[in-house]
Design a protein around this motif. Structure first.
Motif, PDB file in Angstrom:
ATOM      1  N   ALA A 163       0.841  -1.206   0.000  1.00  0.00           N
ATOM      2  CA  ALA A 163       0.000   0.000   0.000  1.00  0.00           C
ATOM      3  C   ALA A 163       0.871   1.250   0.000  1.00  0.00           C
ATOM      4  CB  ALA A 163      -0.932  -0.005   1.205  1.00  0.00           C
ATOM      5  N   MET A 164       1.655   1.435  -1.062  1.00  0.00           N
ATOM      6  CA  MET A 164       2.524   2.604  -1.180  1.00  0.00           C
ATOM      7  C   MET A 164       1.787   3.722  -1.916  1.00  0.00           C
ATOM      8  SD  MET A 164       6.116   0.680  -2.150  1.00  0.00           S
ATOM      9  CE  MET A 164       5.365  -0.463  -3.330  1.00  0.00           C
ATOM     10  N   LYS A 165       1.837   4.917  -1.368  1.00  0.00           N
ATOM     11  CA  LYS A 165       1.125   6.040  -1.969  1.00  0.00           C
ATOM     12  C   LYS A 165       1.799   6.482  -3.272  1.00  0.00           C
ATOM     13  CE  LYS A 165      -0.572   7.854   2.451  1.00  0.00           C
ATOM     14  NZ  LYS A 165      -0.574   9.021   3.381  1.00  0.00           N
ATOM     15  N   ASP A 166       1.003   6.565  -4.320  1.00  0.00           N
ATOM     16  CA  ASP A 166       1.487   7.021  -5.627  1.00  0.00           C
ATOM     17  C   ASP A 166       0.392   7.870  -6.277  1.00  0.00           C
ATOM     18  OD1 ASP A 166       2.986   7.339  -7.938  1.00  0.00           O
ATOM     19  OD2 ASP A 166       2.366   5.416  -8.796  1.00  0.00           O
ATOM     20  N   PRO A 167       0.044   9.001  -5.644  1.00  0.00           N
ATOM     21  CA  PRO A 167      -1.095   9.801  -6.126  1.00  0.00           C
ATOM     22  C   PRO A 167      -0.908  10.363  -7.529  1.00  0.00           C
ATOM     23  CG  PRO A 167       0.186  11.030  -4.509  1.00  0.00           C
ATOM     24  CD  PRO A 167       0.697   9.622  -4.477  1.00  0.00           C
ATOM     25  N   ASP A 168       0.346  10.557  -7.947  1.00  0.00           N
ATOM     26  CA  ASP A 168       0.602  11.126  -9.271  1.00  0.00           C
ATOM     27  C   ASP A 168       0.873  10.062 -10.332  1.00  0.00           C
ATOM     28  OD1 ASP A 168       0.378  13.719  -8.192  1.00  0.00           O
ATOM     29  OD2 ASP A 168       2.476  13.671  -7.546  1.00  0.00           O
ATOM     30  N   GLY A 169       0.765   8.794  -9.951  1.00  0.00           N
ATOM     31  CA  GLY A 169       0.955   7.718 -10.922  1.00  0.00           C
ATOM     32  C   GLY A 169       2.347   7.666 -11.519  1.00  0.00           C
ATOM     33  N   LYS A 170       3.366   7.863 -10.693  1.00  0.00           N
ATOM     34  CA  LYS A 170       4.739   7.861 -11.195  1.00  0.00           C
ATOM     35  C   LYS A 170       5.243   6.462 -11.541  1.00  0.00           C
ATOM     36  CE  LYS A 170       6.158  12.093  -8.792  1.00  0.00           C
ATOM     37  NZ  LYS A 170       7.093  12.693  -7.810  1.00  0.00           N
ATOM     38  N   ALA A 171       4.693   5.448 -10.894  1.00  0.00           N
ATOM     39  CA  ALA A 171       5.141   4.078 -11.158  1.00  0.00           C
ATOM     40  C   ALA A 171       4.809   3.673 -12.588  1.00  0.00           C
ATOM     41  CB  ALA A 171       4.486   3.112 -10.176  1.00  0.00           C
ATOM     42  N   LYS A 172       5.702   2.919 -13.204  1.00  0.00           N
ATOM     43  CA  LYS A 172       5.492   2.465 -14.581  1.00  0.00           C
ATOM     44  C   LYS A 172       4.342   1.467 -14.676  1.00  0.00           C
ATOM     45  CE  LYS A 172       9.008   4.779 -16.248  1.00  0.00           C
ATOM     46  NZ  LYS A 172       8.812   5.918 -17.179  1.00  0.00           N
ATOM     47  N   GLN A 173       4.115   0.720 -13.595  1.00  0.00           N
ATOM     48  CA  GLN A 173       3.017  -0.247 -13.569  1.00  0.00           C
ATOM     49  C   GLN A 173       2.699  -0.591 -12.120  1.00  0.00           C
ATOM     50  OE1 GLN A 173       4.451  -3.611 -15.795  1.00  0.00           O
ATOM     51  NE2 GLN A 173       6.100  -4.070 -14.393  1.00  0.00           N
ATOM     52  N   GLY A 174       1.481  -1.065 -11.897  1.00  0.00           N
ATOM     53  CA  GLY A 174       1.101  -1.539 -10.576  1.00  0.00           C
ATOM     54  C   GLY A 174       0.307  -0.578  -9.720  1.00  0.00           C
ATOM     55  N   THR A 175       0.101   0.660 -10.179  1.00  0.00           N
ATOM     56  CA  THR A 175      -0.659   1.626  -9.381  1.00  0.00           C
ATOM     57  C   THR A 175      -2.144   1.545  -9.717  1.00  0.00           C
ATOM     58  OG1 THR A 175       1.184   3.169  -9.132  1.00  0.00           O
ATOM     59  CG2 THR A 175      -1.024   4.075  -8.898  1.00  0.00           C
ATOM     60  N   THR A 176      -2.966   1.445  -8.668  1.00  0.00           N
ATOM     61  CA  THR A 176      -4.420   1.437  -8.813  1.00  0.00           C
ATOM     62  C   THR A 176      -5.006   2.428  -7.822  1.00  0.00           C
ATOM     63  OG1 THR A 176      -4.416  -0.912  -9.444  1.00  0.00           O
ATOM     64  CG2 THR A 176      -6.511   0.029  -8.713  1.00  0.00           C
ATOM     65  N   ALA A 177      -5.765   3.390  -8.324  1.00  0.00           N
ATOM     66  CA  ALA A 177      -6.400   4.401  -7.472  1.00  0.00           C
ATOM     67  C   ALA A 177      -5.391   5.092  -6.557  1.00  0.00           C
ATOM     68  CB  ALA A 177      -7.524   3.771  -6.652  1.00  0.00           C
ATOM     69  N   GLY A 178      -4.225   5.410  -7.113  1.00  0.00           N
ATOM     70  CA  GLY A 178      -3.222   6.150  -6.351  1.00  0.00           C
ATOM     71  C   GLY A 178      -2.415   5.328  -5.370  1.00  0.00           C
ATOM     72  N   VAL A 179      -2.546   4.009  -5.431  1.00  0.00           N
ATOM     73  CA  VAL A 179      -1.813   3.129  -4.511  1.00  0.00           C
ATOM     74  C   VAL A 179      -1.025   2.098  -5.315  1.00  0.00           C
ATOM     75  CG1 VAL A 179      -1.982   1.443  -2.642  1.00  0.00           C
ATOM     76  CG2 VAL A 179      -3.511   3.425  -2.678  1.00  0.00           C
ATOM     77  N   LEU A 180       0.270   2.029  -5.043  1.00  0.00           N
ATOM     78  CA  LEU A 180       1.148   1.055  -5.695  1.00  0.00           C
ATOM     79  C   LEU A 180       1.371  -0.124  -4.763  1.00  0.00           C
ATOM     80  CD1 LEU A 180       3.289   0.176  -7.865  1.00  0.00           C
ATOM     81  CD2 LEU A 180       4.957   1.511  -6.540  1.00  0.00           C
ATOM     82  N   ASP A 181       1.246  -1.338  -5.305  1.00  0.00           N
ATOM     83  CA  ASP A 181       1.564  -2.520  -4.500  1.00  0.00           C
ATOM     84  C   ASP A 181       2.800  -3.204  -5.069  1.00  0.00           C
ATOM     85  OD1 ASP A 181       0.618  -3.740  -6.782  1.00  0.00           O
ATOM     86  OD2 ASP A 181      -0.939  -4.915  -5.793  1.00  0.00           O
ATOM     87  N   PHE A 182       3.379  -4.082  -4.272  1.00  0.00           N
ATOM     88  CA  PHE A 182       4.571  -4.849  -4.653  1.00  0.00           C
ATOM     89  C   PHE A 182       4.275  -6.306  -4.297  1.00  0.00           C
ATOM     90  CE2 PHE A 182       9.374  -4.425  -5.100  1.00  0.00           C
ATOM     91  CZ  PHE A 182       9.309  -3.638  -6.236  1.00  0.00           C
ATOM     92  N   PRO A 183       3.426  -6.972  -5.099  1.00  0.00           N
ATOM     93  CA  PRO A 183       2.859  -8.272  -4.716  1.00  0.00           C
ATOM     94  C   PRO A 183       3.703  -9.472  -5.116  1.00  0.00           C
ATOM     95  CG  PRO A 183       1.887  -7.578  -6.773  1.00  0.00           C
ATOM     96  CD  PRO A 183       2.901  -6.518  -6.396  1.00  0.00           C
ATOM     97  N   PHE A 184       5.013  -9.349  -4.960  1.00  0.00           N
ATOM     98  CA  PHE A 184       5.914 -10.378  -5.466  1.00  0.00           C
ATOM     99  C   PHE A 184       6.295 -11.388  -4.384  1.00  0.00           C
ATOM    100  CE2 PHE A 184       6.858  -6.379  -7.781  1.00  0.00           C
ATOM    101  CZ  PHE A 184       6.290  -6.742  -8.991  1.00  0.00           C
ATOM    102  N   PHE A 185       6.571 -12.606  -4.826  1.00  0.00           N
ATOM    103  CA  PHE A 185       6.979 -13.671  -3.912  1.00  0.00           C
ATOM    104  C   PHE A 185       8.307 -13.323  -3.254  1.00  0.00           C
ATOM    105  CE2 PHE A 185       9.103 -18.076  -3.826  1.00  0.00           C
ATOM    106  CZ  PHE A 185       8.786 -18.260  -2.492  1.00  0.00           C
TER     107      PHE A 185
END
Length: 230
Positions: free
Chosen positions: A159-181
């Motif tokens: 649940a990382m805040k990314d309100p400006d959508g800076k991440a290349k992928q993985g952001t939904t509704a301003g929240v970036l997740d890192f769902p990796f094993f």
């Protein structure tokens, strides 16, 4: 256990004496800022002759062993890293300063919650998506050897805040997740930033999309409050 000194019995009911289970040996290794000590952290708890995992008051812990670089000897000192949940593992361990460090603690699941199966498990969704992916700040010192490391605080990689959508992928509704094993890299960049990265185990890990090999991703995070926390 895979070790040349461990001999397995000739009968299936025979027991083998060992303390480290398969793939639960050294995982994280941090160096002291003065470059005189290494701190090696196990990925899983040691086990006793009865098969029970090391724990304090019901909380599983990982050993962190101290190695002296000038003498090239283990010092005999160790600390206990308390896991937030049984079955969790660590992905990386690096020092911030002489008495504090960052530790990635994670579950063994993968998959973004936004693609979780609504009911029956199917190829196009994640039956058991990732739940627990954190970077903890911990504190320890020579005076606390043999005791538990103190968990000062953490950031939630789901649940990382990314309100400006800076991440290349993985952001939904301003929240970036890192769902990796396997999230296996955390490095301090400066007094307010860290970098976190995953190992995609190419071609086996699929956390962003079902049945699609993950990229290796690196995320730069502003976490000044965590790094300064006491």
């Amino acid at each position: 256990p895979d070790h040349p000194t461990v001999t397995t019995p000739g009968a299936p009911t025979g027991k083998v004496a060992f303390e480290v289970t398969r793939s639960k040996g050294f995982e994280g290794m941090a160096m002291s800022p003065d470059k005189t000590k290494l701190y090696a952290m196990l990925e899983g708890p040691l086990v006793g002759a009865d098969g029970a995992k090391e724990a304090d008051a019901g909380v599983d812990y990982l050993r962190v062993l101290e190695f002296d670089i000038p003498s090239r000897q283990w010092t005999g000192k160790f600390w206990k890293y308390p896991l937030a949940a049984a079955g969790n593992a660590i992905g990386d361990f690096n020092m911030i300063d002489a008495t504090s460090a960052l530790v990635i603690e994670r579950d063994s699941q993968e998959g973004t919650k936004s693609a979780a199966c609504a009911g029956k498990a199917e190829p196009g969704c994640f039956d058991k998506p990732a739940q627990f992916k954190r970077v903890y700040k911990v504190e320890f010192s020579p005076e606390t050897a043999g005791q538990a490391m103190r968990k000062v605080g953490y950031i939630d990689l789901m649940a990382m805040k990314d309100p400006d959508g800076k991440a290349k992928q993985g952001t939904t509704a301003g929240v970036l997740d890192f769902p990796f094993f396997t999230i296996e890299n955390v490095v301090v960049v400066d007094p307010t930033h860290i970098v976190v990265g995953n190992d995609n185990n190419l071609p086996y890990s699929a956390g962003r999309a079902p049945q699609k090999a993950d990229d290796n991703e690196f995320v730069l995070l502003e976490v000044g409050e965590l790094l300064k926390a006491k």
